[in-house]
Structure formats: structure tokens, C-alpha cells
Design an enzyme around this catalytic site. Structure first.
Site: not given
Ligand code: NAD
Ligand code: WQD
Length: 344
Positions: A13-14, A34, A83, A127, A152, A156, A203, A298, A301
Site C-alpha cells: 500500500y504505502i 515477496n 516498507f 509507527s 507487531y 517496530k 477502519l 476492541r 485499542d
């Protein structure tokens, strides 16, 4: 002579949006991906937008010999924008080893190869998740790093520490770590955009899939937070604005403008927007209703976060320019294009 940049995860995406902006700025791009969370058709989309087909190697960044082969095949790579990573927070809780292997070994391989091939700098995708729930808002780069809430997020944080320690150890290259807030939207041509595999966790893709009828109803995860309307607040930034920041960052590295060998920048708009506000902005902008219901919170969050982008604005000379309305419109245009092409 165009300067050559390696974009790992460039079919994502980015990465795909950043490749477009790099080409627009006159860079030659080599994409390594990949295709674990993307499709080679994205390369066609990039070419349609810029008229330049980037070199593309389907290689796994954790495969050291294969990755080394890319540097041999494309001599003169001056910089890297990294990325490539697995990025699904929920999945990382169930598959931590996959996330640690993928997200850490890919970076280690790149950092080990850089001196051998005289690569001058690396821009790393981090992030705002590293901040957890900040004590004070808006959050700036001096905010404390908080214990990660997911494997995750931990990858980072560890990646940032790996780069920091490599720099302290005296490696010859420089680095800029970019901490993204919530990237959304798509290129104005709708030739590239976000194409999540399976049921979207984020979202906006879930919202646009609901608006077009793929999903029955959007669940709003909680309206009992201590925010004005009770729903969570985030800093939603147009992916093209985010991509443009990467061009500025790589230029800063390659043109020797960095003040330090390692710099950090928050990339956000500086505006906090709640879930319910985003839904309303989408409905008002597109004229399309989004069936939604309030459900429970959730797990994992955080309540609210938005950036203080002043340091990036002043030092990078970069500022998010797209309005929230244009951003959600671009996401909707992309969803409509996917429908037009029979993709979803
Ligand atoms: P994405 O999944 O669309 O793109 C990542 C790309 O990397 C995919 O094309 C995937 O196939 C590729 N990839 C993954 N592992 C690889 C490997 N070992 N070797 C080669 N290619 C590999 O994700 P994205 O949203 O574009 O995110 C890009 C980066 O930005 C990631 O590092 C992510 O953690 C970070 N980030 C994303 C967000 C967000 O909300 N999207 C926010 C903050 C940070
Ligand atoms: C945004 C808000 C949800 C879906 C995540 C990762 C982060 C980064 C960006 C990689 C939250 C609410 C969501 C839905 C909802 N990714 N929501 N219904 O959680 O801020 O950040 O993606 O680096 O690391 O944590 O983004 O889009 O998942 O959620 O109400 O169906 O929307 O509760 O408040 P998030 P998101």
C-alpha cells in the site's frame, strides 16, 4: 544520472504510492517484494500513473543470498526505503514468531548488506504504535516509548533499537525513522490503493467495503471512551502525503542534510478525528450512507492519539496537505474502481 533507490515492500500500500512519488521526483526505483500481502499487478498501476515501470524483483527480504543478489543485479543503489514487513496487529498475537522473523531478519539483512554496497542511507517505516497511549497529546518525537501491546508493535520498537545500536556502533550509513499515524486513502487516479487480503482489520477499508455493500454493517468498536463523542480518536493522513514525506526524507539522507546520523519524525496531520467523525465525513463527502452499529471495545485499542507534526514541518519542510474530505473521497474512488474492475 538518476539516483537508484531500493524500495522493499514496494508492491504494498504505502510502498507503491511512495514509488510513484520517487519516480515523480526523478529517482530510479528498484522494488523488492515477496508478494505475501500484495499483487504484481500493482507494478502495472505504478507504470500507468508515471509512465515508468519500476524494476521489480520478487524476493523475500529474509532470504539473505537472494537479497544480496538484488544489490549485485542493480549496482549503485544509493538509498533504501524499507516498507517490507508483516503488519496485522491481531495476526501478530497469534503468530508472533512469524512476525519476529519476518520483521527483524529483513531489516538485519539490509543493514548488513548496506556497507558492502556503499548504500548511504535507509528510511525505516515505523509507527505511532511505539508511543502506546501517550500521556500528553498531541504527541511529539520526545514522547516516551511505551511497552508494546502486540508482537507487531514490539517488532517496530526492536527495529528502531537495532538501527539505533547499529548507528552507535559506527556504521557508515545514516537513517531516518518515520513514525506513521494512520495512513488512509488512495492515489487520485485510483490506479493504486489499499487492497487488504480477506476481511479488513483497518477502519477505512472496512468502511468503504460496507458503503459499497460487500460488508453488511460497520462495527464501531466502542463509544464509551473519554472522548467528545465516546469513540476513539486517530490522526488519519492521506497516503500520498505520507509518501511525499519519504521522498523528502531520502533526499535529506542522500544530500547530507541530516543533522544527526539518526533522526526520527512523526508523520501525521496534527488533527485528531474520531471514528464517528470519520464516518460522518465520509457520508457527507460522498453522499453514501455507511450502515454501522456501536459494539464493544476492541482489545488492544488505545483511546486517542494524534501527532504534533511540528518537527517534520519545520525540519523536513514537509506538511500534510490533503483535507480529510479529499482523503475519504480518494478511498471511495478506489473502492469504486475495484468494483468496476470486478476485483471486489
Ligand atoms: P502492506 O502489507 O501493504 O505492504 C508491505 C509489503 O511488504 C507487501 O507488499 C508485502 O508483500 C511485502 N513484504 C512483507 N514481508 C516481506 C518480505 N519478507 N520480503 C519482501 N516483501 C515483503 O503494508 P503497508 O500498509 O504498505 O505498510 C508498509 C510499512 O509501513 C510496514 O512496515 C508497516 O508496518 C508500516 N506501517 C503501516 C501502517 C499502516 O497503517 N498501513 C502504519 C504504520 C506503519
Ligand atoms: C482505527 C480506529 C478502531 C475497524 C492500526 C495498527 C497500527 C497501524 C495502523 C501498522 C480504532 C476503529 C476499526 C473497525 C472500528 N498499522 N475501528 N471498526 O488500530 O489505529 O492502528 O493500523 O503499523 O499499528 O494498530 O487503526 O484502522 O484498525 O482502527 O471501530 O471495523 O477505528 O477501534 O479506534 P489503528 P484501525
Amino acid at each position: 544520472m538518476k539516483r537508484k533507490i531500493l524500495v522493499t515492500g514496494g508492491a504494498g500500500y504505502i510502498g507503491s504510492h511512495t514509488t510513484v512519488e520517487l519516480q515523480n521526483a526523478g529517482y530510479e526505483v528498484v522494488i523488492v517484494d515477496n508478494l505475501s500481502n500484495s499483487n504484481a499487478k500493482v507494478i502495472d498501476g505504478i507504470e500507468k500513473i508515471t509512465g515508468i515501470r519500476p524494476a521489480f524483483e520478487q524476493v523475500d527480504c529474509i532470504d539473505y543470498p537472494a537479497l544480496k543478489g538484488v544489490f549485485d543485479k542493480y549496482p549503485g543503489i544509493k538509498g533504501i526505503i524499507h516498507f517490507a514487513a508483516s503488519k496485522a496487529v491481531g495476526e501478530s498475537v497469534h503468530k508472533p514468531l512469524l512476525y519476529y522473523r519476518n520483521n527483524l531478519v529483513s531489516l538485519l539483512n539490509l543493514l548488513e548488506l548496506m556497507p558492502e554496497y556503499k548504500v548511504e542511507g535507509i528510511v525505516f517505516s515505523s509507527s505511532c504504535t511505539v508511543y502506546g497511549q501517550p500521556e500528553t497529546l498531541p504527541v511529539d518525537e520526545s514522547a516516551p516509548i511505551q511497552p508494546a501491546l502486540s508482537p507487531y508493535g514490539n517488532t517496530k520498537q526492536i527495529n528502531e533499537e537495532i538501527i539505533r545500536d547499529a548507528i552507535y556502533a559506527g556504521v557508515p550509513y545514516k537513517s531516518i525513522i518515520l513514525r506513521y499515524f494512520n495512513p488512509i486513502g488512495a492515489h487520485k487516479t485510483a490506479e493504486i490503493g489499499e487492497l487488504p487480503n480477506g476481511v479488513p482489520q483497518n477502519l477505512l477499508p472496512y468502511l468503504t467495503q460496507t458503503a459499497i455493500g460487500i460488508r453488511k454493517e460497520l462495527s464501531v468498536y466502542g463509544d464509551d471512551y473519554s472522548t467528545p463523542d465516546g469513540s476513539c480518536i486517530r490522526d488519519y493522513i492521506h497516503v500520498v502525503d505520507l509518501s511525499k514525506a519519504h521522498v523528502v526524507a531520502i533526499e535529506r539522507l542522500l544530500e547530507g542534510k541530516s543533522k544527526d546520523q539518526l533522526e526520527y519524525f512523526n508523520l501525521g496531520t496534527g488533527n485528531g478525528v474520531s471514528v464517528l467523525e470519520l464516518i460522518r465525513a465520509f457520508e457527507k463527502t460522498t453522499g453514501v450512507k455507511v450502515p454501522h452499529k456501536i459494539v464493544g471495545r476492541r482489545e488492544g485499542d488505545i483511546e486517542q492519539i494524534w501527532a504534533n507534526p511540528r518537527y517534520a514541518n519545520e525540519v523536513l519542510g514537509w506538511k500534510a496537505a490533503e483535507t480529510l474530505e479529499d482523503t475519504v473521497q480518494s478511498a471511495w474512488n478506489w473502492q469504486l474502481k475495484l468494483r468496476e474492475r470486478g476485483i471486489m
